[in-house]
Every structure is written in C-alpha cells, then in structure tokens.
Design a protein around this motif. Structure first.
Motif, PDB file in Angstrom:
ATOM      1  N   GLY A 145      42.591 -33.825 -15.763  1.00  0.00           N
ATOM      2  CA  GLY A 145      42.560 -32.963 -16.946  1.00  0.00           C
ATOM      3  C   GLY A 145      41.160 -32.474 -17.260  1.00  0.00           C
ATOM      4  N   ALA A 146      40.191 -33.387 -17.166  1.00  0.00           N
ATOM      5  CA  ALA A 146      38.806 -33.016 -17.464  1.00  0.00           C
ATOM      6  C   ALA A 146      38.282 -32.001 -16.455  1.00  0.00           C
ATOM      7  N   LEU A 147      38.541 -32.237 -15.186  1.00  0.00           N
ATOM      8  CA  LEU A 147      38.024 -31.336 -14.159  1.00  0.00           C
ATOM      9  C   LEU A 147      38.639 -29.944 -14.285  1.00  0.00           C
ATOM     10  N   SER A 148      39.928 -29.871 -14.578  1.00  0.00           N
ATOM     11  CA  SER A 148      40.540 -28.547 -14.733  1.00  0.00           C
ATOM     12  C   SER A 148      39.998 -27.846 -15.981  1.00  0.00           C
ATOM     13  N   SER A 149      39.705 -28.589 -17.040  1.00  0.00           N
ATOM     14  CA  SER A 149      39.125 -27.983 -18.248  1.00  0.00           C
ATOM     15  C   SER A 149      37.710 -27.475 -17.988  1.00  0.00           C
ATOM     16  N   VAL A 150      36.925 -28.260 -17.275  1.00  0.00           N
ATOM     17  CA  VAL A 150      35.565 -27.835 -16.925  1.00  0.00           C
ATOM     18  C   VAL A 150      35.626 -26.598 -16.038  1.00  0.00           C
ATOM     19  N   LEU A 151      36.526 -26.612 -15.084  1.00  0.00           N
ATOM     20  CA  LEU A 151      36.701 -25.466 -14.191  1.00  0.00           C
ATOM     21  C   LEU A 151      37.039 -24.214 -14.992  1.00  0.00           C
ATOM     22  N   PHE A 152      37.980 -24.324 -15.910  1.00  0.00           N
ATOM     23  CA  PHE A 152      38.370 -23.176 -16.724  1.00  0.00           C
ATOM     24  C   PHE A 152      37.190 -22.663 -17.542  1.00  0.00           C
ATOM     25  N   GLU A 153      36.473 -23.558 -18.171  1.00  0.00           N
ATOM     26  CA  GLU A 153      35.312 -23.154 -18.976  1.00  0.00           C
ATOM     27  C   GLU A 153      34.301 -22.403 -18.122  1.00  0.00           C
ATOM     28  N   TRP A 154      34.046 -22.923 -16.944  1.00  0.00           N
ATOM     29  CA  TRP A 154      33.084 -22.306 -16.024  1.00  0.00           C
ATOM     30  C   TRP A 154      33.558 -20.917 -15.591  1.00  0.00           C
ATOM     31  N   LEU A 155      34.807 -20.804 -15.201  1.00  0.00           N
ATOM     32  CA  LEU A 155      35.345 -19.509 -14.772  1.00  0.00           C
ATOM     33  C   LEU A 155      35.366 -18.513 -15.927  1.00  0.00           C
ATOM     34  N   GLN A 156      35.757 -18.988 -17.097  1.00  0.00           N
ATOM     35  CA  GLN A 156      35.844 -18.124 -18.271  1.00  0.00           C
ATOM     36  C   GLN A 156      34.461 -17.617 -18.689  1.00  0.00           C
ATOM     37  N   ARG A 157      33.434 -18.415 -18.481  1.00  0.00           N
ATOM     38  CA  ARG A 157      32.067 -18.012 -18.819  1.00  0.00           C
ATOM     39  C   ARG A 157      31.443 -17.167 -17.708  1.00  0.00           C
ATOM     40  N   ASN A 158      32.257 -16.763 -16.742  1.00  0.00           N
ATOM     41  CA  ASN A 158      31.834 -15.916 -15.629  1.00  0.00           C
ATOM     42  C   ASN A 158      30.867 -16.629 -14.683  1.00  0.00           C
ATOM     43  N   THR A 159      31.092 -17.906 -14.482  1.00  0.00           N
ATOM     44  CA  THR A 159      30.391 -18.747 -13.503  1.00  0.00           C
ATOM     45  C   THR A 159      28.860 -18.612 -13.542  1.00  0.00           C
ATOM     46  N   PRO A 160      28.239 -18.901 -14.710  1.00  0.00           N
ATOM     47  CA  PRO A 160      26.781 -18.759 -14.781  1.00  0.00           C
ATOM     48  C   PRO A 160      26.027 -19.775 -13.911  1.00  0.00           C
ATOM     49  N   GLU A 161      26.647 -20.921 -13.652  1.00  0.00           N
ATOM     50  CA  GLU A 161      26.020 -21.926 -12.793  1.00  0.00           C
ATOM     51  C   GLU A 161      26.573 -21.788 -11.380  1.00  0.00           C
ATOM     52  N   THR A 162      25.777 -22.207 -10.413  1.00  0.00           N
ATOM     53  CA  THR A 162      26.239 -22.213  -9.027  1.00  0.00           C
ATOM     54  C   THR A 162      27.219 -23.367  -8.835  1.00  0.00           C
ATOM     55  N   PRO A 163      28.006 -23.339  -7.760  1.00  0.00           N
ATOM     56  CA  PRO A 163      28.863 -24.494  -7.477  1.00  0.00           C
ATOM     57  C   PRO A 163      28.075 -25.804  -7.359  1.00  0.00           C
ATOM     58  N   ASP A 164      26.883 -25.768  -6.775  1.00  0.00           N
ATOM     59  CA  ASP A 164      26.059 -26.982  -6.684  1.00  0.00           C
ATOM     60  C   ASP A 164      25.627 -27.479  -8.062  1.00  0.00           C
ATOM     61  N   GLU A 165      25.258 -26.551  -8.935  1.00  0.00           N
ATOM     62  CA  GLU A 165      24.873 -26.948 -10.292  1.00  0.00           C
ATOM     63  C   GLU A 165      26.063 -27.538 -11.041  1.00  0.00           C
ATOM     64  N   MET A 166      27.248 -26.963 -10.841  1.00  0.00           N
ATOM     65  CA  MET A 166      28.442 -27.510 -11.479  1.00  0.00           C
ATOM     66  C   MET A 166      28.761 -28.898 -10.936  1.00  0.00           C
ATOM     67  N   ALA A 167      28.545 -29.098  -9.650  1.00  0.00           N
ATOM     68  CA  ALA A 167      28.768 -30.425  -9.064  1.00  0.00           C
ATOM     69  C   ALA A 167      27.862 -31.447  -9.730  1.00  0.00           C
TER      70      ALA A 167
END
Length: 182
Positions: A145-167
């Motif tokens: 649940g947490a990972l899908s919520s974080v993913l949604f937030e990131w996508l909705q914010r137009n992915t300002p961080e790189t995948p490595d930064e999100m990791a």
C-alpha cells in the motif's frame, strides 16, 4: 510463438490501447463495449474472443507487465540487502516511469486496487523464490500500500525525482530490520 498467437497478442494489445484511450475521457464504469472496440479498431467478435469484460482487459494488461517485470527481476539478486533493494526499487520506479500515463489513468479512474495487486504479486513472487524472507501478512500489506501510494504521488507530481532518487527515498522509509547490512 506462431503467427496465430502473435496475432492474438496484437489484438489483445489493441484492445488494451483502446481501453486506455477511452479512460482519457470517460470513467471506467461509463465505457461501453461499442465505443471500446471502435477506439481499439477491432471487431466485436475479436473483443469477445479475448475478453468477457473490461476488468479482464485490465487483468491482462497488468499480468503482461508483471510478466515483463518478473523477467527483468530474474536477473537481479533477491537477497534483501540495502544494495539489492535499492537496485530493485530504482528499476521499479524506472519501469513505472515508462508506464506513467497509463498508471496515472488507473489511479485517477479509481482503479488503484489493480496497482496494489501488482505490488502484492511481486511480493508473492519474492516469497516463492526465497521462502526464508519474512512472511508477515501485515508487513506485506503495509509495504504494498505504501509503495503504490508513493508511486502515485511521484507520478502525479510529474516525476521530479529520478528513479534512483526515489529508490533512496523509499529505502530510507523502510524498516531497518528488513535489510541485511552487506
């Protein structure tokens, strides 16, 4: 794969494309088969030969990307170390970045349960590969649940961080006892 199978996959993918085209302007519940097959550019017979309902289209789409992701993950180490989890998270965020528009449509259409199920399937796969991993139902539910919520937030914010930064961000949020220090 023979020509018939390739053609069947092509038609199914056209129907998936048509569904996502419809989701751009309609709620999932408002999509009618007639408009879906028109958007997909397939005949009614082709639709019903492959799917009984719209939910099956989403299941097919997610199953296809799960299989693609599993093939990618088979080349990665499944031991839960900080390094392996970071690599997996980074590749997961990159994978979802490639599917950004479709996943935003799923989230914004109230279909996030499909995304959560995606993460559950990944967790189940890990447990099949390594039965020594912690098998805590509540922890799995929390993390998926947490990972899908974080993913949604990131996508909705137009992915300002790189995948490595999100990791790195997610890795720092995980309970420390989950990861072996290696």
């Amino acid at each position: 794969m023979n020509y018939g199978q390739q053609e069947n996959v092509r038609v199914k993918n056209q129907i998936v494309d048509g569904l996502f085209k419809e989701l751009e302007t309609k709620k999932f519940s408002e999509i009618r088969i007639a408009s879906l097959i028109k958007s997909a550019g397939v005949g009614r017979v082709s639709y019903y030969r492959n799917f009984d309902n719209k939910e099956e289209i989403l299941d097919y789409y997610l199953q296809t990307i799960i299989e693609t992701r599993q093939k990618q993950r088979k080349t990665q180490n499944v031991i839960l170390t900080k390094k392996s989890v970071k690599q997996d998270l980074s590749s997961t965020f990159l994978f979802f970045l490639e599917q950004k528009d479709r996943f935003l449509l799923l989230f914004n259409s109230g279909l996030s349960a499909y995304v959560i199920e995606y993460f559950r399937s990944i967790s189940n796969e890990l447990h099949h590969q390594d039965p020594q991993l912690p098998n805590n139902l509540y922890l799995t539910s929390f993390l998926t649940g947490a990972l899908s919520s974080v993913l949604f937030e990131w996508l909705q914010r137009n992915t300002p961080e790189t995948p490595d930064e999100m990791a790195d961000i997610v890795l720092n949020l995980l309970p420390k006892q989950l990861l072996e220090e290696k």
